[in-house]
Design a protein around this motif. Structure first.
Motif, PDB file in Angstrom:
ATOM      1  N   LEU A  98       0.827  -1.215   0.000  1.00  0.00           N
ATOM      2  CA  LEU A  98       0.000   0.000   0.000  1.00  0.00           C
ATOM      3  C   LEU A  98       0.858   1.260   0.000  1.00  0.00           C
ATOM      4  CD1 LEU A  98      -2.905  -0.913   2.450  1.00  0.00           C
ATOM      5  CD2 LEU A  98      -3.036  -0.633  -0.037  1.00  0.00           C
TER       6      LEU A  98
ATOM      7  N   ASP B 135       0.836   4.146  -3.388  1.00  0.00           N
ATOM      8  CA  ASP B 135       0.573   5.588  -3.434  1.00  0.00           C
ATOM      9  C   ASP B 135       1.532   6.275  -4.405  1.00  0.00           C
ATOM     10  OD1 ASP B 135      -1.498   5.361  -1.607  1.00  0.00           O
ATOM     11  OD2 ASP B 135      -0.228   5.828   0.127  1.00  0.00           O
TER      12      ASP B 135
ATOM     13  N   THR C 282       0.704   5.373  -8.068  1.00  0.00           N
ATOM     14  CA  THR C 282      -0.462   6.093  -8.578  1.00  0.00           C
ATOM     15  C   THR C 282      -0.040   7.445  -9.139  1.00  0.00           C
ATOM     16  OG1 THR C 282      -1.915   4.951  -7.020  1.00  0.00           O
ATOM     17  CG2 THR C 282      -2.723   7.007  -7.955  1.00  0.00           C
TER      18      THR C 282
ATOM     19  N   ALA D  51      -6.379   0.528  -7.909  1.00  0.00           N
ATOM     20  CA  ALA D  51      -7.369   1.029  -6.950  1.00  0.00           C
ATOM     21  C   ALA D  51      -8.201  -0.117  -6.371  1.00  0.00           C
ATOM     22  CB  ALA D  51      -8.272   2.067  -7.613  1.00  0.00           C
ATOM     23  N   GLU D  52      -8.581  -1.070  -7.213  1.00  0.00           N
ATOM     24  CA  GLU D  52      -9.337  -2.237  -6.731  1.00  0.00           C
ATOM     25  C   GLU D  52      -8.524  -3.035  -5.721  1.00  0.00           C
ATOM     26  OE1 GLU D  52     -10.841  -4.740  -9.814  1.00  0.00           O
ATOM     27  OE2 GLU D  52     -12.049  -3.151 -10.700  1.00  0.00           O
TER      28      GLU D  52
ATOM     29  N   GLN E  42      -5.995  -1.939  -3.868  1.00  0.00           N
ATOM     30  CA  GLN E  42      -5.849  -1.165  -2.638  1.00  0.00           C
ATOM     31  C   GLN E  42      -7.101  -1.296  -1.764  1.00  0.00           C
ATOM     32  OE1 GLN E  42      -4.713   2.389  -4.952  1.00  0.00           O
ATOM     33  NE2 GLN E  42      -3.125   2.696  -3.410  1.00  0.00           N
ATOM     34  N   GLY E  43      -8.271  -1.195  -2.374  1.00  0.00           N
ATOM     35  CA  GLY E  43      -9.517  -1.337  -1.619  1.00  0.00           C
ATOM     36  C   GLY E  43      -9.662  -2.720  -1.004  1.00  0.00           C
ATOM     37  N   ALA E  44      -9.330  -3.741  -1.780  1.00  0.00           N
ATOM     38  CA  ALA E  44      -9.428  -5.115  -1.285  1.00  0.00           C
ATOM     39  C   ALA E  44      -8.463  -5.348  -0.124  1.00  0.00           C
ATOM     40  CB  ALA E  44      -9.150  -6.103  -2.418  1.00  0.00           C
TER      41      ALA E  44
ATOM     42  N   ARG F  12      -7.308  -3.096   1.991  1.00  0.00           N
ATOM     43  CA  ARG F  12      -7.800  -2.387   3.181  1.00  0.00           C
ATOM     44  C   ARG F  12      -8.921  -3.168   3.871  1.00  0.00           C
ATOM     45  NH1 ARG F  12      -6.748   2.196  -0.366  1.00  0.00           N
ATOM     46  NH2 ARG F  12      -4.883   3.232   0.449  1.00  0.00           N
ATOM     47  N   GLU F  13      -9.816  -3.732   3.100  1.00  0.00           N
ATOM     48  CA  GLU F  13     -10.915  -4.537   3.660  1.00  0.00           C
ATOM     49  C   GLU F  13     -10.369  -5.814   4.313  1.00  0.00           C
ATOM     50  OE1 GLU F  13     -14.213  -3.835   4.073  1.00  0.00           O
ATOM     51  OE2 GLU F  13     -13.510  -1.851   3.443  1.00  0.00           O
TER      52      GLU F  13
ATOM     53  N   LYS G  41      -8.727  -5.122   7.688  1.00  0.00           N
ATOM     54  CA  LYS G  41      -9.759  -4.949   8.720  1.00  0.00           C
ATOM     55  C   LYS G  41     -10.289  -6.311   9.166  1.00  0.00           C
ATOM     56  CE  LYS G  41     -11.652  -0.648   6.917  1.00  0.00           C
ATOM     57  NZ  LYS G  41     -12.859  -0.059   6.312  1.00  0.00           N
TER      58      LYS G  41
END
Length: 103
Positions: free
Chosen positions: A30, A34, A37, A89-90, A92-94, A96-97, A100
């Motif tokens: 991650l 950044d 990107t 982006a997909e 990165q979102g995955a 982060r989820e 968690k």
């Protein structure tokens, strides 16, 4: 948790299921993402090397679609930047989820 942008089962197997290692690897990814990107938004010198780096990092964590997008862009084709950015982006979102979920 496979079938999404990241094959987390692959990553878990590769790391021996060590949550600390998984978390560190994903945090590193991650952090680098950044910078990628920003650089993808301004294609220029180093385009091939950037996409080669993304390809290897993506494949290392099980982000196959991102690795393939970067592979296609690696052929010095800056017109593929939106494809790589969307896949990144997909991922990165995955990530982060997932982080968690395992915390």
């Amino acid at each position: 948790m496979s079938g999404g942008p990241v094959d987390f089962e692959y990553l878990e197997t590769y790391t021996g299921g060590d949550r600390q290692v998984i978390t560190e690897v994903l945090a590193l990814f991650l952090g680098q993402a950044d910078g990628w990107t920003v650089r993808l938004g301004d294609p220029g010198e180093g385009w091939r090397d950037l996409n080669h780096t993304i390809k290897g990092a993506a494949r290392g964590i099980g982000a196959v679609a991102l690795g393939e997008a970067a592979h296609r862009a690696e052929a010095c084709d800056p017109s593929r930047a939106p494809e790589v950015l969307a896949a990144l982006a997909e991922v990165q979102g995955a990530i982060r989820e997932y982080v968690k979920f395992i915390s």
